[in-house]
Design a protein around this motif. Structure first.
Motif, mmCIF file in Angstrom:
data_model
loop_
_atom_site.group_PDB
_atom_site.id
_atom_site.type_symbol
_atom_site.label_atom_id
_atom_site.label_comp_id
_atom_site.label_asym_id
_atom_site.label_seq_id
_atom_site.Cartn_x
_atom_site.Cartn_y
_atom_site.Cartn_z
ATOM 1 N N GLY A 49 37.040 75.036 59.227
ATOM 2 C CA GLY A 49 38.024 74.463 58.203
ATOM 3 C C GLY A 49 39.326 74.959 57.910
ATOM 4 N N ILE A 50 39.401 74.101 57.184
ATOM 5 C CA ILE A 50 40.929 74.405 56.583
ATOM 6 C C ILE A 50 40.700 73.965 55.643
ATOM 7 N N VAL A 51 41.422 75.202 54.899
ATOM 8 C CA VAL A 51 41.787 75.490 52.601
ATOM 9 C C VAL A 51 43.295 75.300 52.637
ATOM 10 N N SER A 52 44.763 74.448 51.952
ATOM 11 C CA SER A 52 45.477 74.786 51.177
ATOM 12 C C SER A 52 45.651 74.345 50.008
ATOM 13 N N GLU A 53 46.682 75.432 49.899
ATOM 14 C CA GLU A 53 47.243 75.358 47.999
ATOM 15 C C GLU A 53 46.202 73.744 46.983
ATOM 16 N N ARG A 54 46.838 72.779 48.174
ATOM 17 C CA ARG A 54 46.156 71.073 47.538
ATOM 18 C C ARG A 54 44.795 71.187 47.046
ATOM 19 N N ASP A 55 44.826 72.131 47.877
ATOM 20 C CA ASP A 55 43.322 71.476 47.552
ATOM 21 C C ASP A 55 42.812 72.161 46.084
ATOM 22 N N VAL A 56 43.302 73.470 45.945
ATOM 23 C CA VAL A 56 42.916 74.694 44.917
ATOM 24 C C VAL A 56 43.625 74.173 43.596
ATOM 25 N N VAL A 57 44.663 73.277 43.814
ATOM 26 C CA VAL A 57 45.209 72.873 42.895
ATOM 27 C C VAL A 57 44.287 71.370 42.232
ATOM 28 N N ARG A 58 43.539 70.483 43.618
ATOM 29 C CA ARG A 58 43.112 69.153 42.641
ATOM 30 C C ARG A 58 41.758 70.165 41.469
ATOM 31 N N ALA A 59 41.355 71.405 43.156
ATOM 32 C CA ALA A 59 39.618 72.031 42.161
ATOM 33 C C ALA A 59 39.629 72.615 40.795
ATOM 34 N N ALA A 76 37.303 73.577 51.138
ATOM 35 C CA ALA A 76 37.563 73.287 52.126
ATOM 36 C C ALA A 76 37.691 72.052 52.607
ATOM 37 N N THR A 77 38.620 72.054 53.489
ATOM 38 C CA THR A 77 38.145 70.597 54.424
ATOM 39 C C THR A 77 37.311 70.636 55.954
ATOM 40 N N ALA A 78 36.248 70.306 56.167
ATOM 41 C CA ALA A 78 35.118 70.515 57.103
ATOM 42 C C ALA A 78 36.253 70.165 58.551
ATOM 43 N N LYS A 79 36.778 69.026 58.318
ATOM 44 C CA LYS A 79 37.272 68.041 59.967
ATOM 45 C C LYS A 79 38.442 68.170 60.141
ATOM 46 N N VAL A 80 38.707 69.253 61.152
ATOM 47 C CA VAL A 80 39.876 69.653 60.906
ATOM 48 C C VAL A 80 40.783 69.262 62.039
ATOM 49 N N ARG A 81 41.564 68.154 62.051
ATOM 50 C CA ARG A 81 42.057 68.119 62.658
ATOM 51 C C ARG A 81 43.518 68.884 63.567
ATOM 52 N N THR A 82 43.470 69.271 65.141
ATOM 53 C CA THR A 82 43.690 70.291 65.973
ATOM 54 C C THR A 82 44.949 69.812 67.514
ATOM 55 N N ARG A 100 48.786 63.306 56.081
ATOM 56 C CA ARG A 100 49.138 63.358 55.307
ATOM 57 C C ARG A 100 48.916 64.580 54.757
ATOM 58 N N PHE A 101 49.177 65.086 56.223
ATOM 59 C CA PHE A 101 49.005 67.104 55.606
ATOM 60 C C PHE A 101 50.117 68.111 56.599
ATOM 61 N N ARG A 102 49.919 69.117 56.088
ATOM 62 C CA ARG A 102 51.319 70.101 56.841
ATOM 63 C C ARG A 102 51.002 70.965 57.533
ATOM 64 N N HIS A 103 49.699 70.841 58.276
ATOM 65 C CA HIS A 103 49.256 72.741 58.723
ATOM 66 C C HIS A 103 48.078 72.065 59.637
ATOM 67 N N VAL A 104 48.694 72.185 61.457
ATOM 68 C CA VAL A 104 47.853 71.513 62.721
ATOM 69 C C VAL A 104 47.309 72.944 62.668
ATOM 70 N N PRO A 105 46.678 73.610 63.069
ATOM 71 C CA PRO A 105 46.167 74.995 63.978
ATOM 72 C C PRO A 105 46.115 74.355 65.424
ATOM 73 N N VAL A 106 46.080 75.287 66.160
ATOM 74 C CA VAL A 106 46.538 74.962 67.517
ATOM 75 C C VAL A 106 44.516 75.674 68.535
HETATM 76 P P1 AMP Z 1 48.547 70.136 53.126
HETATM 77 O O1 AMP Z 1 49.023 69.043 53.309
HETATM 78 O O2 AMP Z 1 48.131 71.122 54.450
HETATM 79 O O3 AMP Z 1 48.887 70.743 52.193
HETATM 80 O O4 AMP Z 1 46.977 69.699 53.203
HETATM 81 C C1 AMP Z 1 46.741 68.816 52.085
HETATM 82 C C2 AMP Z 1 44.988 68.386 52.360
HETATM 83 O O5 AMP Z 1 45.273 67.975 53.568
HETATM 84 C C3 AMP Z 1 44.098 69.394 51.845
HETATM 85 O O6 AMP Z 1 43.106 68.982 51.610
HETATM 86 C C4 AMP Z 1 43.667 69.979 53.513
HETATM 87 O O7 AMP Z 1 42.965 70.878 53.395
HETATM 88 C C5 AMP Z 1 43.535 68.842 54.203
HETATM 89 N N1 AMP Z 1 43.900 69.506 55.720
HETATM 90 C C6 AMP Z 1 45.089 70.662 55.974
HETATM 91 N N2 AMP Z 1 45.578 70.328 57.644
HETATM 92 C C7 AMP Z 1 44.789 69.324 58.135
HETATM 93 C C8 AMP Z 1 44.270 69.702 59.294
HETATM 94 N N3 AMP Z 1 44.919 70.038 60.256
HETATM 95 N N4 AMP Z 1 43.547 68.949 59.516
HETATM 96 C C9 AMP Z 1 42.848 68.199 58.463
HETATM 97 N N5 AMP Z 1 43.243 68.433 57.636
HETATM 98 C C10 AMP Z 1 44.109 69.118 57.143
#
Ligand code: AMP
Length: 145
Positions: A49-59, A76-82, A100-106
């Motif tokens: 999964g992935i968890v960002s500060e936005r998830d914490v703020v929302r919760a 955490a977000t379970a469906k992660v785009r990599t 609309r997210f700011r992190h992408v795992p490689v």
């Molecule tokens: P961020 O903009 O990266 O802080 O994330 C915004 C939202 O997208 C949060 O709910 C994250 O858990 C989710 N998120 C962040 N990166 C990814 C990713 N690579 N794939 C899927 N969800 C993501």
């Protein structure tokens, strides 16, 4: 520019937390590393999964401060785009814009090998534009910038 070129410069370190870590512990990790998101992984290699500060703020907004004692897995977000290391910078830009997210795992062969953030994207894009500008200036004027 390939993602592997970016990781060569920035390094392959990925900050991970386990799904059982508390949200309070997650905040300590984010603050310590000065980052906005952590990959959730049980073994430090597979992306769970992935968890960002936005998830914490929302919760916090929805459920109040008691949420800090809950496990990271609850928000955490379970469906992660990599992406793979041979993806292009543009591929990551498209993913970030589309979803609309700011992190992408490689990931390579199912194992984490880096993270690209919006900060890395902007930094490398500016570098590319500066190189292009000085090449064009040199071409037009015959001068080296
Ligand atoms: P961020 O903009 O990266 O802080 O994330 C915004 C939202 O997208 C949060 O709910 C994250 O858990 C989710 N998120 C962040 N990166 C990814 C990713 N690579 N794939 C899927 N969800 C993501």
């Amino acid at each position: 520019m390939r993602i592997s070129d970016i990781l060569r410069v920035k390094g392959d370190q990925v900050v991970t937390v386990t799904p059982e870590s508390s949200i309070e512990q997650l905040l300590e990790v984010l603050a310590e590393h000065r980052i906005g998101a952590a990959v959730v992984s049980r073994d430090g290699a597979v992306v769970d999964g992935i968890v960002s500060e936005r998830d914490v703020v929302r919760a916090l907004a929805l459920r109040g401060a008691g949420v800090l004692a809950e496990p990271v897995g609850a928000i955490a977000t379970a469906k992660v785009r990599t992406v793979a290391p041979d993806a292009q910078l543009e591929d990551v830009e498209r993913l970030m814009t589309r979803w609309r997210f700011r992190h992408v795992p490689v990931v390579v062969d199912g194992a984490l090998c880096g993270v690209v953030s919006i900060g890395d994207v902007v930094k490398n894009r500016i570098g590319e534009l500066e190189t292009e500008r000085s090449t064009l200036t040199e071409y037009i004027t015959g001068d080296r910038a």
